[in-house]
Design a protein around this motif. Structure first.
Motif: not given
Length: 569
Positions: A382-392, A410-417
């Motif tokens: 996440e910005f600026p350089n926090t954590g690590s997230n892997t998804f495909q 991450t704990t905050n996000a929006l997921v969907g279509f």
């Protein structure tokens, strides 16, 4: 056969074609003018003040002003610039926002009866007048105080006063700069406007009150070509589906981890969503360099269908969403309103990521299956350089999509279509539970909308493109009715079997056929006449769609009305 059925529709709607009728020339144009609303604060500081939407972490303020406040300006005001002033006594040196979005249009609800759901107040003609950085100017502490927020609209808005109250919707991102001098002038009491506000930029709801911002509106009247929508269409939609989950402090992200994910199987006109345990396919090619807040396009090896269209190109945002139509807005933070109003897109994990600092993004065809194409985020922080997230995200040639998660911090996000284009918001869902046995979101429905592409104006001798949006899959014929006569309020078409639909044009001058291609948004070019007779005249249009199964017993839908004021500039 199609021609016969469509002519029957015209016979039902219009008893005969009227002769060519000219209207008197409109009044001469005026130079740019300014009006302060609420008008009670034109010469003095308002009765109240507010810190929204200038809070440090961003926010949203949706203000609605009675149409009567603008009655002295003419019937159509082309709004070009908006300015807000600091409250009396505020002193500050200023600062900036990286992103401010200003939407403007008529309100779907009166100023004194607003909904706490932001989307419910947006009229059919609301446009994004500006999106980009904004500098907050210094405030000296006077009364009235200085203008500290000054926004020139990149897309001017033609406000037809007869269409309803004026809505100005401001979304702000994280603020940086002097924390003083950011309290804005407002008028309280509810008699001169209404407001819905939230300290969360992406929140779908807010608090309703009458503490409306004082704003200086720059506009021109009856001079220059202009476009003004009026009324509301009916019977559109059935063109796709929207489903999402918005993760925040009260609902932390719970989809991450090896072997977790979800699949959207194409089932026209929607998707069938279900849980998936597909493992991430390890990328074999080099990563594509991305910077912060960047979009890059990638060609698919085939054309892929999706609800409402097909595409052979995808647009990947460094912030974790993938659009199916061209866009330059990388979305610096997850936003439900942008999600619904923007292009069709998948959001496997929309958050403010920064691959320019760490991690990698790969986009490549599956090494063992040529019918699949993967977009993979590997260890992106996440910005600026926090954590690590892997998804495909895996796109299949048949239109189905699979999202697979690895380790995500991450704990905050929006997921969907979403199919975008002001998609219907039917509320979020719990993806981890509602897709266990498979979930069909159904087809979105919305009103047919007629507009001019790209905010162009009908300048004599030019060609503009008319757009008919939310065309249903079942449509078999379409036309745009044109007239010199505006009918508003519209004629209720329930009398011919079209409940919920209204006719907004009078005696029809001609009709412009629209070729249907099966897309959600169909287009038709229009050559604006270039002769002295047309200059200063107003042409009114309305689209009609045959085969709209949402309307019964006569399966015909119509759009809003659209007024075109033709001029030489």
């Amino acid at each position: 056969m199609l021609r016969f059925r469509f002519l029957t529709l015209r016979t039902l709607m219009i008893t005969r074609l009227a002769p060519f009728v000219a209207i008197a020339a409109l009044a001469a144009g005026s130079p740019a003018q300014s009006l302060i609303v609420p008008t009670s604060a034109a010469l003095a500081d308002g009765t109240s003040s507010t810190a929204e939407p200038l809070g440090g972490s961003g926010g949203r303020s949706q203000c609605v002003y009675p149409s009567s406040q603008f009655a002295g300006g003419g019937s159509i005001l082309t709004i070009t610039r908006l300015r807000w002033r600091a409250d009396a006594g505020q002193i500050g040196t200023g600062g900036n926002w990286t992103t401010v979005r200003v939407d403007i249009g008529t309100s779907a609800n009166p100023y004194n009866a607003l909904s706490s759901t932001f989307a419910s107040n947006l009229g059919a003609d609301v446009i994004t007048g500006y999106m980009g950085p904004v500098t907050v100017l210094p405030a000296s502490g006077g009364s009235p105080n200085d203008v500290i927020v000054d926004v020139t609209l990149t897309t001017p808005y033609a406000y037809n006063i007869a269409s309803g109250d004026l809505l100005i919707d401001i979304h702000t991102s994280l603020y940086s700069g002097d924390s003083n001098g950011r309290v804005l002038d407002s008028v309280s009491g509810g008699a001169e406007g209404g407001r819905v506000f939230s300290t969360g930029r992406s929140s779908p709801t807010g608090t309703v009150d009458g503490d409306v911002l004082v704003v200086m509106v720059d506009y021109t009247t009856m001079g220059g070509a202009a476009v003004a929508p009026y009324g509301t269409g009916c019977g559109g939609g059935g063109n796709g589906s929207t489903f999402y989950e918005l993760f925040d402090g009260g609902n932390p992200f719970d989809l991450g981890g090896p072997g977790t994910g979800w699949t959207a199987l194409l089932s026209t006109p929607s998707y069938f969503a279900l849980q998936s345990s597909t493992a991430i396919v390890t990328p074999t090619g080099p990563a594509t360099p991305f910077t912060d807040d960047q979009i890059q396009s990638f060609l698919l090896p085939w054309s892929m269908p999706y609800p409402g269209g097909t595409t052979s190109t995808i647009w990947v945002s460094s912030n974790g969403f993938i659009a199916l139509e061209s866009t330059s807005n990388a979305g610096d933070m997850e936003s439900l309103e942008d999600f619904l109003s923007g292009p069709p897109r998948f959001a496997p994990l929309w958050r403010d990521f920064n691959p320019g600092a760490n991690g990698a993004i790969h986009a490549e065809q599956d090494p063992g299956d040529p019918t699949k194409f993967h977009v993979t985020f590997v260890g992106v922080p996440e910005f600026p350089n926090t954590g690590s997230n892997t998804f495909q995200t895996t796109f299949e040639q048949n239109g189905s999509i699979t999202v697979s998660y690895g380790s995500c911090s991450t704990t905050n996000a929006l997921v969907g279509f979403t199919n975008g284009g002001d998609a219907v918001d039917r509320g979020g869902l719990d993806i981890s539970t509602e897709t266990v046995g498979g979930w069909f979101p159904g087809a979105d429905t919305d009103a047919i909308e007629l507009r001019v592409q790209g905010g162009a104006t009908p300048i004599a001798g030019t060609t503009i493109t008319l757009e008919v949006d939310q065309v249903p899959f079942s449509a078999f014929a379409a036309t745009i009715l044109t007239s010199f006569q505006k009918q508003f309020p519209g004629l209720d078409l329930a009398i011919i079997g079209m409940p919920g639909c209204e006719l907004y044009v009078g005696n029809v001058l001609t009709s412009i056929p629209v070729t249907l291609t099966g897309a959600v948004t169909e287009t038709r070019t229009f050559d604006v006449p270039n002769s002295p007779f047309w200059i200063g005249n107003e042409l009114h249009m309305q689209a009609a769609i045959a085969g709209a199964t949402e309307v019964q017993p006569l399966p015909v839908a119509v759009s809003n009305g659209l007024s075109l004021l033709i001029d030489t500039f």
